[in-house]
Design an enzyme around this catalytic site. Structure first.
Site, PDB file in Angstrom:
ATOM      1  N   ASP A   1       1.026  -1.160   0.157  1.00 24.75           N
ATOM      2  CA  ASP A   1      -0.138  -0.079  -0.171  1.00 24.75           C
ATOM      3  C   ASP A   1       0.897   1.214  -0.105  1.00 24.75           C
ATOM      4  O   ASP A   1       1.811   1.464   0.895  1.00 24.75           O
ATOM      5  CB  ASP A   1      -0.928   0.097   1.411  1.00 24.75           C
ATOM      6  CG  ASP A   1      -2.141   1.037   0.951  1.00 24.75           C
ATOM      7  OD1 ASP A   1      -1.976   1.998   0.202  1.00 24.75           O
ATOM      8  OD2 ASP A   1      -3.264   0.591   1.486  1.00 24.75           O
TER       9      ASP A   1
ATOM     10  N   SER B   1      -7.151   4.347  -1.648  1.00 20.78           N
ATOM     11  CA  SER B   1      -6.754   3.128  -1.761  1.00 20.78           C
ATOM     12  C   SER B   1      -8.025   2.310  -1.920  1.00 20.78           C
ATOM     13  O   SER B   1      -7.759   1.174  -2.565  1.00 20.78           O
ATOM     14  CB  SER B   1      -6.119   2.614  -0.104  1.00 20.78           C
ATOM     15  OG  SER B   1      -4.819   3.065  -0.081  1.00 20.78           O
TER      16      SER B   1
ATOM     17  N   HIS C   1     -10.018  -2.879   6.247  1.00 20.05           N
ATOM     18  CA  HIS C   1      -9.522  -1.638   5.756  1.00 20.05           C
ATOM     19  C   HIS C   1      -9.783  -1.624   4.125  1.00 20.05           C
ATOM     20  O   HIS C   1     -10.187  -2.660   3.704  1.00 20.05           O
ATOM     21  CB  HIS C   1      -8.183  -1.231   5.929  1.00 20.05           C
ATOM     22  CG  HIS C   1      -7.462  -0.202   5.888  1.00 20.05           C
ATOM     23  ND1 HIS C   1      -6.537   0.176   5.002  1.00 20.05           N
ATOM     24  CD2 HIS C   1      -8.014   1.056   6.472  1.00 20.05           C
ATOM     25  CE1 HIS C   1      -6.443   1.699   4.942  1.00 20.05           C
ATOM     26  NE2 HIS C   1      -7.266   2.292   5.954  1.00 20.05           N
TER      27      HIS C   1
ATOM     28  N   THR D   1      -8.362  -1.870   1.308  1.00 17.70           N
ATOM     29  CA  THR D   1      -7.641  -2.776   0.412  1.00 17.70           C
ATOM     30  C   THR D   1      -8.527  -4.119   0.393  1.00 17.70           C
ATOM     31  O   THR D   1      -8.902  -4.540  -0.484  1.00 17.70           O
ATOM     32  CB  THR D   1      -6.411  -3.031   0.520  1.00 17.70           C
ATOM     33  OG1 THR D   1      -5.711  -1.553  -0.012  1.00 17.70           O
ATOM     34  CG2 THR D   1      -5.791  -3.730  -1.040  1.00 17.70           C
TER      35      THR D   1
ATOM     36  N   GLU E   1      -1.371  -7.785   1.962  1.00 20.40           N
ATOM     37  CA  GLU E   1      -1.133  -6.389   1.954  1.00 20.40           C
ATOM     38  C   GLU E   1       0.090  -5.836   2.982  1.00 20.40           C
ATOM     39  O   GLU E   1      -0.149  -6.244   4.001  1.00 20.40           O
ATOM     40  CB  GLU E   1      -2.237  -5.630   1.968  1.00 20.40           C
ATOM     41  CG  GLU E   1      -2.027  -3.969   1.821  1.00 20.40           C
ATOM     42  CD  GLU E   1      -3.200  -3.252   1.951  1.00 20.40           C
ATOM     43  OE1 GLU E   1      -3.546  -2.353   1.176  1.00 20.40           O
ATOM     44  OE2 GLU E   1      -3.919  -3.322   2.970  1.00 20.40           O
TER      45      GLU E   1
ATOM     46  N   HIS F   1      -0.782   2.583  -5.236  1.00 16.09           N
ATOM     47  CA  HIS F   1      -0.642   4.024  -5.459  1.00 16.09           C
ATOM     48  C   HIS F   1       0.586   4.311  -4.812  1.00 16.09           C
ATOM     49  O   HIS F   1       1.112   3.576  -4.081  1.00 16.09           O
ATOM     50  CB  HIS F   1      -1.701   4.955  -4.888  1.00 16.09           C
ATOM     51  CG  HIS F   1      -2.270   4.851  -3.478  1.00 16.09           C
ATOM     52  ND1 HIS F   1      -1.223   5.031  -2.611  1.00 16.09           N
ATOM     53  CD2 HIS F   1      -3.173   4.089  -2.889  1.00 16.09           C
ATOM     54  CE1 HIS F   1      -1.837   4.985  -1.427  1.00 16.09           C
ATOM     55  NE2 HIS F   1      -2.867   4.162  -1.496  1.00 16.09           N
TER      56      HIS F   1
ATOM     57  N   HIS G   1      -1.560  11.005  -1.199  1.00 17.82           N
ATOM     58  CA  HIS G   1      -1.079  10.157  -2.270  1.00 17.82           C
ATOM     59  C   HIS G   1      -0.685  10.960  -3.422  1.00 17.82           C
ATOM     60  O   HIS G   1      -0.962  12.284  -3.720  1.00 17.82           O
ATOM     61  CB  HIS G   1      -2.386   9.256  -2.731  1.00 17.82           C
ATOM     62  CG  HIS G   1      -2.705   8.371  -1.687  1.00 17.82           C
ATOM     63  ND1 HIS G   1      -3.887   7.652  -1.978  1.00 17.82           N
ATOM     64  CD2 HIS G   1      -2.212   8.128  -0.406  1.00 17.82           C
ATOM     65  CE1 HIS G   1      -3.992   6.770  -0.834  1.00 17.82           C
ATOM     66  NE2 HIS G   1      -3.099   7.204   0.175  1.00 17.82           N
TER      67      HIS G   1
END
Lengths: 512, 512
Positions: B50, B99, B150, B152, B263, B311, B403
């Site tokens: 992430d 995300s 979360h 993702t 992740e 990202h 981001h």
């Protein structure tokens, strides 16, 4: 279906290999004219986006995106991406390279200290791909938007302990036998030096319009005092594309092939200035030149193109200050470089309407006050203030006026282009390219002259010259003068087989 | 030599294709045991770093580099790099993704708005690769260092109009039939909800030491209130590697294959905090987990691994403030996260020697004064001041707490891994992965149960279930509750064949 497709691929590969072999052995031009890609290129085009880290190519995609369509359009970079490359210099210079050390790595396959122009950490010259190509009878050329004696082209063509020795570097080009040199740098090539080039058979031009009239090498074209104008201020000139096109035309007259370096030099300069609008226009200038070469490669299946960057500049980011936004409409709306807008504003009493018109948006009252105060402090402060407004409005971020150590991307097309897939070091790129050069020169080719376009005798004669692997090359003395001492030292150009300094080389001191 | 090599390659390709075909048709386990890679994977491991933009993987190389050797050592990222991916969300959200939208793209192959959890811009559910895998009889799992609900992992397992609806997302996991869920998030799974999981056959564990004792799915392991501890403060725990290892062990019990999402969630969290030492330790945590999977793929040639990032976060740069330097010795010398050091400093009168010890360098008088002033303003200001000192000393740059839009890298190994070479969009990654799933479920497999390790009957029976291409899947109702309205709406999970909303779906309003 899977079997059919796989079998077909396998047969294609087999037939491709057979064709390649035939091509490599017979040098029959008919095969490439038939559209078959050989396994090894005859011509190599190396293209370097100076400072063009991954944020630049991503940013360019969004900068060029048509806002009227639902899709985001792909760029030439997206079409050609195959891998990435690390850029760190020799250990003595840490992890962040300068352009000279990076160009040395890309030109010679050896890492050196920041500032080095194709000399190693002991300041011994390293054989460049251009020198190797020359020895093998290939033609060579450079087309850049900086002065032609700037770090990147310099490291491909010559050797010097310091990139800052511009005059020495310019002088040394006389002995490189390079066939085509196009870019800026008039101030480093005084009339006396240019006469020497002319005595060696070079045509010298300084007016860009003259470029069309050049029909054969050798040529040295210097179109600006130092660097070429910013592309954003020289709209529709497409100078890098035109220089690239002309270089391809001239170099392809050599029957034995060529190596051409093209550099989008000013991406880096705009990055150092943290100037997003100028950087994006320079990206466009470079992308257009890549498309010229891409088209050439489509039509000449014996030509390999490898595009990369020497390093990243400025720490550019797409989005800044906590917001998930990058406003390309702001960037696309600015019609001149911030330094040009600042100069205009300083020359005109009614500056604000002029600035609004050039920026493509109306300054807010706060922004107008900021610029008004900046204007009183001169063009440099005014330029910085304009860039800051554009960055804030577009959400563009920067971390440095220097370089950063992120890996750069690698883009290829043509024979052996898959060699560059995945991760590699920048030195690997040079070593792969050098491995693709012919193993020995053609007998009929004069090592330092381009065969005229009408001569086709060389291509069909069998190669019988001694292998480079077996015998050392002739060593040609090159003068390297230290800027500080002004003393002259005769140095040898070492081939890969001659890395140990020979007895007549002189070590010039510690790396800077 | 060229001919020999090319012919050999061609024959290898041909023989590889034949083996692949045999594998695809017979499902014979003997071929993979013989070390032959099939053309299509049985198992897929998707790994997401992430926020792990290209500067993170380059930085990690230098962070891990052994300063005692002349060479820079390669990392697992260097070994596995094959391409890159663009990350922009649906047009309505501009060019910089969050995300949730990125995970939606990677899980479903469709772009959506920032905040979307596998729903489209009309808030209609999109079929995820995990749902498709389940329908085909594959096992599924997630192992993450954030809470398991979360953005993702949520986008891979469920659907919601907003990633912020944590409780709804946690509740919805009950209906996903996911076989292995490992990570943080105890606060979102109260005893009442966990009882429902247990009623569905899940083993629930909350102590990390219990992980070793789990021998079969289904399992839900929640090892922290929200996210797992920073890796830098939990040395040698290697929790992500251990969760990954256990997930592979459990999921591989399914004869028909599995899809696992892993992740490295906290790379992003450290990036948001502009915290280089914590970010590099999280990179190491993720890299170790990648190596676990890399090893599994070496031993199980029917398993494809695809590693990417959703990202870039923070606008990290290697080098800053005009200097061509990145000092990894500073970063490597810090032994705890800045927030932990700040907490320690606030709790102790003799804070300065403690801070010096944890930082691994002696504060200068100026730095000591800065920290002394910051300490009086609380732990948050103290943390920021510590990070600033580390950034200045190491020459680390940041442009944002959010981001950025730079393309991310793609790393693969295993069957069909070359599909991901070069540039692609993040949606392409999902679409390629989904194309690699089997076309129809095995008859003998129960769609929602993992075959026990001892049962081998399923693998040899011929497949006779209806093709997914030909017939629509069963629609399973899923509850989506709006956080604002608290109203309940029954929604359908649409398959790719069922993208038009069916009559019992409800549109929840405009995209946020």
């Amino acid at each position: 279906m899977t079997l059919t497709r796989s079998l077909f691929s396998g047969l294609l590969l087999l037939s491709g290999s057979l064709f390649s072999l035939a091509q490599a052995n017979s040098d029959s031009p008919s095969l490439t004219m038939m559209g078959t890609t050989p396994s090894v290129p005859k011509n190599i085009v190396i293209m370097i986006g100076d400072g063009m880290g991954p944020a630049y190519t991503s940013a360019y995609r969004y900068y060029k995106n048509n806002p009227d369509t639902e899709e985001v359009e792909q760029t030439v970079f997206d079409r050609l991406l195959v891998g990435s490359a690390s850029t760190y210099p020799a250990k003595i210079s840490g992890y962040v390279t300068d352009s000279a050390a990076a160009a040395t790595a890309l030109a010679t396959g050896v890492k050196s200290y920041n500032g080095a122009v194709s000399v190693d950490t002991q300041k011994q010259p390293l054989t460049t791909i251009m020198e190797k190509a020359k020895q093998l009878g290939l033609a060579t050329g450079v087309a850049v938007t900086s002065q032609i004696n700037h770090a990147t082209p310099a490291a491909f063509l010559t050797h010097n302990e310091s990139r800052r020795n511009y005059d020495e570097i310019a002088n040394s080009f006389l002995n490189t036998d390079t066939d085509v040199m196009l870019g800026g740098g008039q101030r480093y090539f005084p009339p006396k030096l240019l006469k020497k080039f002319e005595a060696k058979g070079y045509q010298h031009i300084s007016d860009f319009a003259q470029l069309d009239t050049v029909t054969e090498p050798k040529v040295i074209g210097l179109f600006a005092d130092i660097q070429l104008p910013w592309a954003i201020n020289d709209k529709d000139a497409h100078k890098l594309s035109k220089m690239t096109s002309k270089a391809l035309e001239l170099l392809s007259q050599n029957q034995d092939g060529f190596v051409l370096l093209v550099e989008g030099s000013l991406i880096d300069w705009a990055g150092h200035n943290n100037d997003i609008v100028t950087a994006m226009a320079e990206m466009d200038e470079f992308a257009n030149a890549i498309e010229v070469v891409e088209q050439y490669v489509r039509q000449h299946k014996d030509t390999l193109m490898v595009v990369t960057a020497d390093h990243n500049t400025g720490g550019l980011s797409i989005g800044a200050n906590g917001e998930y936004i990058w406003k390309t409409d702001i960037i696309n709306g600015v019609s001149n470089s911030p330094d040009a807008i600042a100069s205009l504003a300083l020359a005109d009493g009614d500056w604000q309407s002029q600035v609004n018109a050039k920026l493509g948006f109306e300054l807010s009252p706060e922004e107008a006050i900021q610029l008004s105060l900046a204007r009183m402090q001169g063009v440099e402060v005014m330029t910085t203030a304009i860039k800051k407004i554009i960055d804030l409005r577009s959400y563009t971020g920067w971390t440095t006026g220097g370089h950063t150590g992120v890996d750069v991307q690698v883009f290829t097309s043509g024979p052996a282009s898959t060699l560059f897939n995945g991760y590699q070091d920048n030195t690997d790129i040079a070593n792969k390219l050098m491995s693709l050069l012919p193993k020995k020169p053609k007998v009929a080719s004069k090592p330092k002259a381009i065969a005229p376009a009408t001569s086709k005798s060389a291509a069909t004669k069998p190669a019988a010259a001694p292998s480079l692997e077996a015998q050392p090359l002739q060593i040609k003395p090159v003068v390297i003068k230290s800027e500080k001492s002004k003393s002259m030292a005769t140095k040898a150009i070492a081939t890969p087989e001659l890395k140990e300094p020979s007895s007549d080389t002189v070590t010039l001191g510690k790396p800077i």
